[in-house]
Write a protein that holds these residues in place. Sequence first.
Motif, PDB file in Angstrom:
ATOM      1  N   ILE A   1       0.862  -1.188   0.000  1.00  0.00           N
ATOM      2  CA  ILE A   1       0.000   0.000   0.000  1.00  0.00           C
ATOM      3  C   ILE A   1       0.893   1.232   0.000  1.00  0.00           C
ATOM      4  O   ILE A   1       1.733   1.393   0.887  1.00  0.00           O
ATOM      5  N   ASP A   2       0.724   2.080  -0.978  1.00  0.00           N
ATOM      6  CA  ASP A   2       1.468   3.335  -1.073  1.00  0.00           C
ATOM      7  C   ASP A   2       0.793   4.347  -0.147  1.00  0.00           C
ATOM      8  O   ASP A   2      -0.271   4.873  -0.468  1.00  0.00           O
ATOM      9  N   LEU A   3       1.403   4.610   0.998  1.00  0.00           N
ATOM     10  CA  LEU A   3       0.825   5.516   1.988  1.00  0.00           C
ATOM     11  C   LEU A   3       1.208   6.962   1.698  1.00  0.00           C
ATOM     12  O   LEU A   3       2.249   7.245   1.096  1.00  0.00           O
ATOM     13  N   SER A   4       0.406   7.875   2.174  1.00  0.00           N
ATOM     14  CA  SER A   4       0.664   9.308   2.014  1.00  0.00           C
ATOM     15  C   SER A   4       1.645   9.812   3.063  1.00  0.00           C
ATOM     16  O   SER A   4       1.396   9.690   4.265  1.00  0.00           O
ATOM     17  N   GLU A   5       2.753  10.363   2.610  1.00  0.00           N
ATOM     18  CA  GLU A   5       3.690  11.024   3.516  1.00  0.00           C
ATOM     19  C   GLU A   5       3.150  12.367   3.985  1.00  0.00           C
ATOM     20  O   GLU A   5       3.315  12.760   5.143  1.00  0.00           O
ATOM     21  N   MET A   6       2.510  13.089   3.078  1.00  0.00           N
ATOM     22  CA  MET A   6       2.083  14.456   3.378  1.00  0.00           C
ATOM     23  C   MET A   6       0.906  14.511   4.341  1.00  0.00           C
ATOM     24  O   MET A   6       0.699  15.524   5.017  1.00  0.00           O
ATOM     25  N   TYR A   7       0.141  13.437   4.440  1.00  0.00           N
ATOM     26  CA  TYR A   7      -0.949  13.432   5.411  1.00  0.00           C
ATOM     27  C   TYR A   7      -0.395  13.568   6.829  1.00  0.00           C
ATOM     28  O   TYR A   7      -0.883  14.370   7.636  1.00  0.00           O
ATOM     29  N   SER A   8       0.642  12.801   7.137  1.00  0.00           N
ATOM     30  CA  SER A   8       1.261  12.895   8.464  1.00  0.00           C
ATOM     31  C   SER A   8       1.927  14.247   8.667  1.00  0.00           C
ATOM     32  O   SER A   8       1.911  14.803   9.775  1.00  0.00           O
ATOM     33  N   VAL A   9       2.533  14.782   7.603  1.00  0.00           N
ATOM     34  CA  VAL A   9       3.160  16.101   7.691  1.00  0.00           C
ATOM     35  C   VAL A   9       2.107  17.159   8.008  1.00  0.00           C
ATOM     36  O   VAL A   9       2.299  18.004   8.904  1.00  0.00           O
ATOM     37  N   ARG A  10       0.990  17.103   7.307  1.00  0.00           N
ATOM     38  CA  ARG A  10      -0.087  18.088   7.510  1.00  0.00           C
ATOM     39  C   ARG A  10      -0.637  18.029   8.930  1.00  0.00           C
ATOM     40  O   ARG A  10      -0.913  19.075   9.547  1.00  0.00           O
ATOM     41  N   GLN A  11      -0.770  16.838   9.473  1.00  0.00           N
ATOM     42  CA  GLN A  11      -1.328  16.697  10.818  1.00  0.00           C
ATOM     43  C   GLN A  11      -0.316  17.048  11.906  1.00  0.00           C
ATOM     44  O   GLN A  11      -0.698  17.378  13.031  1.00  0.00           O
ATOM     45  N   THR A  12       0.968  16.999  11.583  1.00  0.00           N
ATOM     46  CA  THR A  12       2.008  17.257  12.584  1.00  0.00           C
ATOM     47  C   THR A  12       2.339  18.737  12.707  1.00  0.00           C
ATOM     48  O   THR A  12       2.712  19.208  13.796  1.00  0.00           O
ATOM     49  N   TYR A  13       2.208  19.489  11.628  1.00  0.00           N
ATOM     50  CA  TYR A  13       2.581  20.906  11.665  1.00  0.00           C
ATOM     51  C   TYR A  13       1.859  21.710  12.757  1.00  0.00           C
ATOM     52  O   TYR A  13       2.481  22.547  13.432  1.00  0.00           O
ATOM     53  N   PRO A  14       0.558  21.533  12.980  1.00  0.00           N
ATOM     54  CA  PRO A  14      -0.089  22.285  14.081  1.00  0.00           C
ATOM     55  C   PRO A  14       0.494  21.939  15.452  1.00  0.00           C
ATOM     56  O   PRO A  14       0.551  22.807  16.337  1.00  0.00           O
ATOM     57  N   LYS A  15       0.936  20.702  15.645  1.00  0.00           N
ATOM     58  CA  LYS A  15       1.561  20.316  16.912  1.00  0.00           C
ATOM     59  C   LYS A  15       2.871  21.087  17.117  1.00  0.00           C
ATOM     60  O   LYS A  15       3.171  21.550  18.222  1.00  0.00           O
ATOM     61  N   LYS A  16       3.645  21.199  16.050  1.00  0.00           N
ATOM     62  CA  LYS A  16       4.894  21.950  16.125  1.00  0.00           C
ATOM     63  C   LYS A  16       4.636  23.408  16.477  1.00  0.00           C
ATOM     64  O   LYS A  16       5.366  24.021  17.260  1.00  0.00           O
ATOM     65  N   ALA A  17       3.589  23.978  15.876  1.00  0.00           N
ATOM     66  CA  ALA A  17       3.280  25.389  16.101  1.00  0.00           C
ATOM     67  C   ALA A  17       2.911  25.655  17.551  1.00  0.00           C
ATOM     68  O   ALA A  17       3.403  26.606  18.173  1.00  0.00           O
ATOM     69  N   LEU A  18       2.044  24.799  18.108  1.00  0.00           N
ATOM     70  CA  LEU A  18       1.615  25.002  19.484  1.00  0.00           C
ATOM     71  C   LEU A  18       2.795  24.862  20.441  1.00  0.00           C
ATOM     72  O   LEU A  18       2.926  25.625  21.403  1.00  0.00           O
ATOM     73  N   ASN A  19       3.672  23.903  20.172  1.00  0.00           N
ATOM     74  CA  ASN A  19       4.861  23.716  20.992  1.00  0.00           C
ATOM     75  C   ASN A  19       5.733  24.970  20.970  1.00  0.00           C
ATOM     76  O   ASN A  19       6.211  25.434  22.004  1.00  0.00           O
ATOM     77  N   TYR A  20       5.914  25.539  19.789  1.00  0.00           N
ATOM     78  CA  TYR A  20       6.752  26.730  19.626  1.00  0.00           C
ATOM     79  C   TYR A  20       6.156  27.933  20.350  1.00  0.00           C
ATOM     80  O   TYR A  20       6.843  28.668  21.068  1.00  0.00           O
ATOM     81  N   VAL A  21       4.860  28.129  20.183  1.00  0.00           N
ATOM     82  CA  VAL A  21       4.199  29.292  20.786  1.00  0.00           C
ATOM     83  C   VAL A  21       4.154  29.169  22.311  1.00  0.00           C
ATOM     84  O   VAL A  21       4.453  30.131  23.036  1.00  0.00           O
ATOM     85  N   MET A  22       3.789  27.993  22.808  1.00  0.00           N
ATOM     86  CA  MET A  22       3.675  27.832  24.253  1.00  0.00           C
ATOM     87  C   MET A  22       5.037  27.872  24.951  1.00  0.00           C
ATOM     88  O   MET A  22       5.122  28.178  26.133  1.00  0.00           O
ATOM     89  N   ARG A  23       6.087  27.608  24.215  1.00  0.00           N
ATOM     90  CA  ARG A  23       7.441  27.761  24.760  1.00  0.00           C
ATOM     91  C   ARG A  23       8.018  29.143  24.445  1.00  0.00           C
ATOM     92  O   ARG A  23       9.226  29.352  24.566  1.00  0.00           O
ATOM     93  N   GLN A  24       7.145  30.032  24.022  1.00  0.00           N
ATOM     94  CA  GLN A  24       7.484  31.436  23.796  1.00  0.00           C
ATOM     95  C   GLN A  24       8.650  31.615  22.819  1.00  0.00           C
ATOM     96  O   GLN A  24       9.516  32.465  22.985  1.00  0.00           O
ATOM     97  N   GLY A  25       8.644  30.755  21.802  1.00  0.00           N
ATOM     98  CA  GLY A  25       9.664  30.854  20.772  1.00  0.00           C
ATOM     99  C   GLY A  25      10.988  30.207  21.126  1.00  0.00           C
ATOM    100  O   GLY A  25      11.914  30.204  20.305  1.00  0.00           O
ATOM    101  N   LYS A  26      11.096  29.665  22.311  1.00  0.00           N
ATOM    102  CA  LYS A  26      12.357  29.039  22.743  1.00  0.00           C
ATOM    103  C   LYS A  26      12.301  27.535  22.489  1.00  0.00           C
ATOM    104  O   LYS A  26      12.460  26.711  23.391  1.00  0.00           O
ATOM    105  N   ALA A  27      12.042  27.174  21.238  1.00  0.00           N
ATOM    106  CA  ALA A  27      11.942  25.779  20.826  1.00  0.00           C
ATOM    107  C   ALA A  27      12.249  25.693  19.339  1.00  0.00           C
ATOM    108  O   ALA A  27      12.202  26.693  18.618  1.00  0.00           O
ATOM    109  N   GLN A  28      12.564  24.493  18.915  1.00  0.00           N
ATOM    110  CA  GLN A  28      12.832  24.256  17.498  1.00  0.00           C
ATOM    111  C   GLN A  28      11.536  24.370  16.709  1.00  0.00           C
ATOM    112  O   GLN A  28      10.503  23.831  17.095  1.00  0.00           O
ATOM    113  N   PHE A  29      11.594  25.087  15.583  1.00  0.00           N
ATOM    114  CA  PHE A  29      10.490  25.033  14.629  1.00  0.00           C
ATOM    115  C   PHE A  29      11.087  24.947  13.236  1.00  0.00           C
ATOM    116  O   PHE A  29      11.976  25.715  12.879  1.00  0.00           O
TER     117      PHE A  29
END
Length: 374
Positions: free
Chosen positions: A71-99
């Motif tokens: 089964i050829d799975l979608s790579e971008m589906y996981s990327v799309r769902q992960t980006y909001p998690k990265k954003a919240l982590n960055y904002v809640m750490r007041q920019g002192k995190a990897q983005f």
Amino acid sequence: MKNLIFTGKKIVLFFALSTSVICYSQKYDFQTVTEVPCLPVISQDNTGTCWSFSSTSFLESEIVRITGKPIDLSEMYSVRQTYPKKALNYVMRQGKAQFGEGGLNHDVINSALEYGLVPESAYSGRINGSKLNHSKMAKDLEDLLKSVVKNPMKLATTWKSDYEAILDQNIGKPLTEFTYDGKQYTPKQFLETTQLKLADYVTITSFTHEPYYSKFILNIPDNFANGSFLNLPLNEFIENIDNALKNGYTVALDADVSEKTFSKTYGIAVVPENDSDSTSILTEIKPEKNVTAELRQSEFENYNTTDDHLMHIVGTMKDQKGNMYYKVKNSWGTDNAGHNGYIYMSAAYVKLKAISVMVHKDALLSATRSSLGI
């Protein structure tokens, strides 16, 4: 007479030295030792999403192992769902995190646990043409988040929707339903059809700054999700990779690829014993370093070994001298690639430059599972 004898000795000596040099500097001739089924090499194009390509390829091989169905799975589906998690982590750490675009193998597992999986045919993430290009999107997302951190009250009510809009425009809206082989699925329903048990996947590594057989959070920039790693002695780390491949399991790999002896062009990754061999070792068999746990730790702590790139180990090779290599599926396409997109990575390179690997827990040695309590 003495001169004649001396000349004869020189001829014999020259012949012996010449033969030695020829034998010592042999061009690589590889043979397959083990090979586990995987889907074809593809390209991540102009994106920093190797973590999803590596992990998705790994899960595709797991589905083949479990069900026999590719089964050829979608790579971008996981990327799309992960980006909001990265954003919240960055904002809640007041920019002192990897983005950024990077991530780790467990990010795809985490995404699949929460949002399921979808086939590539249902969600390619290719909005603006046939090739992926996230360079402008990544900058736009980071610029937005920096504005949020700088002016939190002003942007508090709008930044999430603005952030989602950028993702929608560049990757696509999150998928809720789709048709595959004539049947309707939600992503979670589709995950169930793959028969994957996502809780069965573990990440193993080997470092001396944490106790062996412990679980710890590895402090590397892309571990924004604070994923846990299981720590093993170096030789046991390698033995478990070998055990997995021998028994029909593949391994998802996180490694440093910044070395000049990691070559896409020649399809080789090696660690020369002598720096003077750094060019010739790309095409000829040369001695490699004896990698110890101490050397590995030192290279990690001085940043010579960094979390650069994630790939997929699908087999083993050997050269004509019996030296072993791992057959590593890369995500840089097949153009100008020495082995059609695969890298033959020496055991010494993996010992020194592999950050970690993800594997099914049943692929671990029984003694290792016992020591880890899994």
